[in-house]
Design an enzyme around this catalytic site. Structure first.
Site, PDB file in Angstrom:
ATOM      1  N   ASP A   1      -2.908  -5.734   0.076  1.00 16.40           N
ATOM      2  CA  ASP A   1      -2.958  -4.569   0.497  1.00 16.40           C
ATOM      3  C   ASP A   1      -1.367  -4.064   0.888  1.00 16.40           C
ATOM      4  OD1 ASP A   1      -4.539  -1.883   1.328  1.00 16.40           O
ATOM      5  OD2 ASP A   1      -2.983  -2.418   2.625  1.00 16.40           O
TER       6      ASP A   1
ATOM      7  N   LYS B   1      -0.665   2.571  -1.796  1.00 18.59           N
ATOM      8  CA  LYS B   1      -1.094   3.633  -1.184  1.00 18.59           C
ATOM      9  C   LYS B   1       0.079   4.673  -1.427  1.00 18.59           C
ATOM     10  CE  LYS B   1      -3.270   1.264   2.409  1.00 18.59           C
ATOM     11  NZ  LYS B   1      -2.640   0.019   2.403  1.00 18.59           N
TER      12      LYS B   1
ATOM     13  N   HIS C   1      -2.827   8.027   1.349  1.00 13.81           N
ATOM     14  CA  HIS C   1      -2.764   7.273   2.800  1.00 13.81           C
ATOM     15  C   HIS C   1      -3.190   7.875   3.581  1.00 13.81           C
ATOM     16  CE1 HIS C   1       0.268   4.174   4.826  1.00 13.81           C
ATOM     17  NE2 HIS C   1      -1.167   4.084   5.451  1.00 13.81           N
TER      18      HIS C   1
ATOM     19  N   TYR D   1       4.829   1.490   4.122  1.00 11.37           N
ATOM     20  CA  TYR D   1       5.137   0.359   4.778  1.00 11.37           C
ATOM     21  C   TYR D   1       6.708  -0.115   4.633  1.00 11.37           C
ATOM     22  CZ  TYR D   1       0.010  -0.331   5.291  1.00 11.37           C
ATOM     23  OH  TYR D   1      -1.329   0.104   5.522  1.00 11.37           O
TER      24      TYR D   1
END
Length: 297
Positions: free
Chosen positions: A46, A76, A107, A51
């Site tokens: 994931d 996401k 998200h 990120y």
């Protein structure tokens, strides 16, 4: 209860119950973590555009030598990209070095400007409709779509207009943040829950909790294994422990079968020690139904 190894999505696909989370995993370290996890039994990875590590995650997948078809890969849609999800999808595919995603999540239900300020001139529901269109028109690129950080209020609004029921809602879940109303609602609608921050994030007091430690001692495992196992023992939940340390990546993959009484004992921790690790306050959408949160780090 008996911990599951996979959970079936409303698409019919099987999602591995325990996956490797990569939130806060730095570039460089995350590449190795993904490679090591896949070489040692993990099948579920994931990540998220937000990120900033999709490229490194892709490198780790390639370096592992594991066939892409054997991996369940989630990323996401970033909040500033909600007006243009099509290009954002292509950017994620390119960064990850893959031709398709097993799961693509919104998200947050919170459109934002490129400066990460709340964009209240745009409706997140329109983002979902764009994601639906991409999903329905590109089955070769998107195997499933879902949401993340959605409360019951947001889910109810989505389902009133959705053509596609989300396959997954990824939320914070641990004994001090059980979000049982969200779990019950999603289960009633056939939406799988994915638990992030199952340990309560960095330096979590849950790792020192006497109930958690008692069970860890009884089963001969680490406190983290009890917290991960709590989610894995739920029939509609997958779980994302995160680490970049080899020994912890290996350890986190060990799940034990908890009794109903033990699950109830762990869930009761929330009555005396409630906190959330991930705060949505930074989105500027606090007045729209996001619960109050507390940072641990």
């Amino acid at each position: 209860m008996v911990a599951s190894t996979t959970v079936k999505l409303n698409t019919g696909a099987l999602m591995p119950t325990v996956g490797l989370g990569t939130w806060k995993s730095a570039p460089g370290a995350v590449e190795h973590a993904v490679e090591f996890a896949l070489k040692n039994g993990y099948k579920h990875i994931d990540t998220a555009a937000a990120y900033g590590n999709e490229k490194e995650v892709g490198h780790g997948i390639k370096a592992s030598g594991v066939e892409r078809s054997s991996i369940f890969l989630t990323t996401k849609l970033n909040n500033p990209d909600q007006r243009n999800p099509g290009p954002a999808l292509e950017a994620s595919l390119k960064a990850l070095g893959t031709s398709y995603l097993d799961l693509w999540l919104m998200h947050w239900p919170a459109p934002m400007t490129p400066e990460y300020k709340a964009d209240k001139s745009y409706d997140w529901l329109d983002t979902w409709k764009s994601m639906e269109k991409l999903y329905l028109e590109n089955p070769d690129k998107l195997k499933a779509i879902g949401v993340s950080n959605f409360s019951v209020e947001f889910l109810e609004r989505l389902l009133k207009e959705a053509k596609v029921v989300p396959a997954v809602n990824q939320i914070e879940l641990h004994p001090s943040c059980p979000q049982q109303d969200v779990v019950d609602y999603c289960t009633s609608k056939g939406i799988v829950l994915t638990a992030y921050s199952p340990l309560g994030s960095d330096n979590s007091p849950l790792l020192q909790n006497p109930v958690v430690n008692k069970l860890a001692q009884n089963y001969g495992v680490q406190p983290a294994n009890i917290l991960i196992s709590l989610q894995a023992n739920k029939p509609n939940v997958t779980v994302l422990p995160k680490s970049v340390t080899n020994s912890r990546i290996l350890s986190n993959f060990t799940v034990v079968d908890l009794t109903d009484a033990e699950i109830a004992e762990l869930q009761a921790i929330d009555k005396t020690a409630h906190f959330r690790a991930c705060s949505p306050g930074w989105t500027g959408w606090g007045s729209l139904g996001f619960p109050d949160c507390k940072h641990l780090d």
